[in-house]
Design a protein around this motif. Structure first.
Motif, PDB file in Angstrom:
ATOM      1  N   ASN A 129      44.125  31.127  52.195  1.00  0.00           N
ATOM      2  CA  ASN A 129      44.585  30.541  50.930  1.00  0.00           C
ATOM      3  C   ASN A 129      44.359  31.504  49.760  1.00  0.00           C
ATOM      4  OD1 ASN A 129      45.384  28.214  52.240  1.00  0.00           O
ATOM      5  ND2 ASN A 129      43.627  27.014  51.594  1.00  0.00           N
ATOM      6  N   PHE A 130      43.274  32.254  49.807  1.00  0.00           N
ATOM      7  CA  PHE A 130      42.981  33.250  48.778  1.00  0.00           C
ATOM      8  C   PHE A 130      44.112  34.274  48.706  1.00  0.00           C
ATOM      9  CE2 PHE A 130      40.947  37.205  47.360  1.00  0.00           C
ATOM     10  CZ  PHE A 130      40.268  36.789  46.238  1.00  0.00           C
ATOM     11  N   PHE A 131      44.588  34.705  49.859  1.00  0.00           N
ATOM     12  CA  PHE A 131      45.702  35.658  49.915  1.00  0.00           C
ATOM     13  C   PHE A 131      46.996  35.005  49.414  1.00  0.00           C
ATOM     14  CE2 PHE A 131      42.871  38.159  52.463  1.00  0.00           C
ATOM     15  CZ  PHE A 131      43.330  39.467  52.351  1.00  0.00           C
ATOM     16  N   ARG A 132      47.280  33.776  49.844  1.00  0.00           N
ATOM     17  CA  ARG A 132      48.503  33.079  49.408  1.00  0.00           C
ATOM     18  C   ARG A 132      48.540  32.913  47.896  1.00  0.00           C
ATOM     19  NH1 ARG A 132      50.115  27.761  50.833  1.00  0.00           N
ATOM     20  NH2 ARG A 132      47.959  27.114  50.730  1.00  0.00           N
ATOM     21  N   ALA A 133      47.410  32.563  47.297  1.00  0.00           N
ATOM     22  CA  ALA A 133      47.359  32.332  45.852  1.00  0.00           C
ATOM     23  C   ALA A 133      47.668  33.606  45.066  1.00  0.00           C
ATOM     24  CB  ALA A 133      45.993  31.780  45.454  1.00  0.00           C
ATOM     25  N   ALA A 134      47.324  34.758  45.603  1.00  0.00           N
ATOM     26  CA  ALA A 134      47.567  36.034  44.931  1.00  0.00           C
ATOM     27  C   ALA A 134      48.958  36.586  45.195  1.00  0.00           C
ATOM     28  CB  ALA A 134      46.531  37.059  45.375  1.00  0.00           C
ATOM     29  N   LYS A 140      53.898  41.743  40.965  1.00  0.00           N
ATOM     30  CA  LYS A 140      52.446  41.881  41.016  1.00  0.00           C
ATOM     31  C   LYS A 140      51.807  40.580  40.527  1.00  0.00           C
ATOM     32  CE  LYS A 140      48.641  44.660  39.301  1.00  0.00           C
ATOM     33  NZ  LYS A 140      48.219  45.652  38.338  1.00  0.00           N
ATOM     34  N   SER A 141      50.730  40.185  41.144  1.00  0.00           N
ATOM     35  CA  SER A 141      49.992  39.001  40.726  1.00  0.00           C
ATOM     36  C   SER A 141      49.503  39.177  39.292  1.00  0.00           C
ATOM     37  CB  SER A 141      48.794  38.774  41.643  1.00  0.00           C
ATOM     38  OG  SER A 141      47.950  37.771  41.122  1.00  0.00           O
ATOM     39  N   PRO A 142      49.559  38.109  38.476  1.00  0.00           N
ATOM     40  CA  PRO A 142      49.047  38.215  37.115  1.00  0.00           C
ATOM     41  C   PRO A 142      47.517  38.197  37.056  1.00  0.00           C
ATOM     42  CG  PRO A 142      49.765  35.987  37.539  1.00  0.00           C
ATOM     43  CD  PRO A 142      50.139  36.797  38.754  1.00  0.00           C
ATOM     44  N   THR A 143      46.879  37.980  38.175  1.00  0.00           N
ATOM     45  CA  THR A 143      45.426  37.882  38.165  1.00  0.00           C
ATOM     46  C   THR A 143      44.769  38.924  39.071  1.00  0.00           C
ATOM     47  OG1 THR A 143      45.579  36.167  39.851  1.00  0.00           O
ATOM     48  CG2 THR A 143      45.342  35.434  37.565  1.00  0.00           C
ATOM     49  N   TYR A 144      44.838  38.768  40.360  1.00  0.00           N
ATOM     50  CA  TYR A 144      44.060  39.631  41.247  1.00  0.00           C
ATOM     51  C   TYR A 144      44.875  40.114  42.439  1.00  0.00           C
ATOM     52  CZ  TYR A 144      43.581  35.564  44.367  1.00  0.00           C
ATOM     53  OH  TYR A 144      43.824  34.498  45.206  1.00  0.00           O
ATOM     54  N   GLN A 153      34.566  52.453  49.593  1.00  0.00           N
ATOM     55  CA  GLN A 153      35.852  52.525  48.897  1.00  0.00           C
ATOM     56  C   GLN A 153      36.464  51.138  48.770  1.00  0.00           C
ATOM     57  OE1 GLN A 153      37.355  55.447  47.685  1.00  0.00           O
ATOM     58  NE2 GLN A 153      35.365  56.326  48.181  1.00  0.00           N
ATOM     59  N   ALA A 154      37.063  50.869  47.605  1.00  0.00           N
ATOM     60  CA  ALA A 154      37.793  49.610  47.419  1.00  0.00           C
ATOM     61  C   ALA A 154      39.111  49.694  48.186  1.00  0.00           C
ATOM     62  CB  ALA A 154      38.066  49.376  45.939  1.00  0.00           C
ATOM     63  N   VAL A 155      39.407  48.644  48.940  1.00  0.00           N
ATOM     64  CA  VAL A 155      40.650  48.584  49.711  1.00  0.00           C
ATOM     65  C   VAL A 155      41.392  47.325  49.298  1.00  0.00           C
ATOM     66  CG1 VAL A 155      41.665  48.424  52.025  1.00  0.00           C
ATOM     67  CG2 VAL A 155      39.577  49.764  51.668  1.00  0.00           C
ATOM     68  N   VAL A 156      42.608  47.509  48.777  1.00  0.00           N
ATOM     69  CA  VAL A 156      43.450  46.372  48.408  1.00  0.00           C
ATOM     70  C   VAL A 156      44.235  45.960  49.639  1.00  0.00           C
ATOM     71  CG1 VAL A 156      45.390  45.607  46.983  1.00  0.00           C
ATOM     72  CG2 VAL A 156      43.609  47.063  45.993  1.00  0.00           C
ATOM     73  N   MET A 157      44.184  44.679  49.948  1.00  0.00           N
ATOM     74  CA  MET A 157      44.885  44.155  51.119  1.00  0.00           C
ATOM     75  C   MET A 157      46.019  43.257  50.625  1.00  0.00           C
ATOM     76  SD  MET A 157      41.586  43.384  53.513  1.00  0.00           S
ATOM     77  CE  MET A 157      42.379  43.734  55.065  1.00  0.00           C
ATOM     78  N   THR A 158      47.171  43.353  51.268  1.00  0.00           N
ATOM     79  CA  THR A 158      48.336  42.611  50.778  1.00  0.00           C
ATOM     80  C   THR A 158      48.700  41.396  51.619  1.00  0.00           C
ATOM     81  OG1 THR A 158      49.813  44.081  52.023  1.00  0.00           O
ATOM     82  CG2 THR A 158      49.351  44.660  49.723  1.00  0.00           C
TER      83      THR A 158
END
Length: 186
Positions: A129-134, A140-144, A153-158
């Motif tokens: 649900n965290f992924f769906r909300a973003a 691009k998401s307006p939040t996160y 290292q920071a890794v952004v997951m889509t």
């Protein structure tokens, strides 16, 4: 400014009040696993999203809804609320003023909505649900953006999908397959 218009000022809020006050409430509804959501037309006061309710409409959240699709539902359901209020204003009719039950109020903070740290300690459904909300694809998401840390290292997951038969420590990389990473959840 709120005292200038003699009849008052109205706001169309993306969320059913008083349960979903604050910014980005639609994302929180997805993250919280809600099955329905609402749009509220309310009278503006100095208390953010705290004014009396002029109208509210509810609609279902599907398991496939994303941050973007739920926001679009809010707009679709909110337009008739605004149109009805405008018609009443033009006709010189009263607009409802139903007090909010403040004991049910939940205010979602903007800074919390921008925290993209993936909550691996939550159960698999809440992580998905965290992924769906973003998800605002193709925008691009307006939040996160869902983010985790590996090897410092920071890794952004889509995207995230449930993995069958896997278990492990929440947030631990369990395997790398041709489909992607398998990561443990709570």
């Amino acid at each position: 400014l709120l005292s200038i218009p003699t009849p008052g000022s109205l706001n169309l809020h993306c969320g059913n009040l008083p349960e979903y006050a604050g910014k980005h409430a639609h994302q929180w509804a997805i993250r919280n696993g809600e099955e329905r959501f609402g749009v509220t037309l309310h009278w503006m006061t100095s208390h953010i999203d705290g004014g009396e309710i002029a109208g509210i409409r509810y609609f279902p959240i599907s398991p496939r809804d994303t941050g973007l699709s739920l926001y679009m539902k809010y707009i679709k359901e909110g337009i008739p609320l605004v149109a009805e209020a405008l018609d009443r204003i033009v006709a010189g009719e009263e607009i409802a003023k139903t007090p909010q039950d403040q004991s049910k109020r939940k205010y979602f903070l903007d800074r919390e909505a921008h925290d993209g740290s993936i909550p691996w300690g939550e159960d698999q459904t809440r992580v998905l649900n965290f992924f769906r909300a973003a998800n605002y694809a193709p925008f691009k998401s307006p939040t996160y953006q869902p983010t985790t840390w590996f090897a410092g290292q920071a890794v952004v997951m889509t995207k995230a999908v449930p993995a069958e038969g896997e278990s492990g420590v929440p947030g631990k990389l369990l395997a790398i397959t041709e489909k992607g990473w398998v990561i443990g959840t709570g």
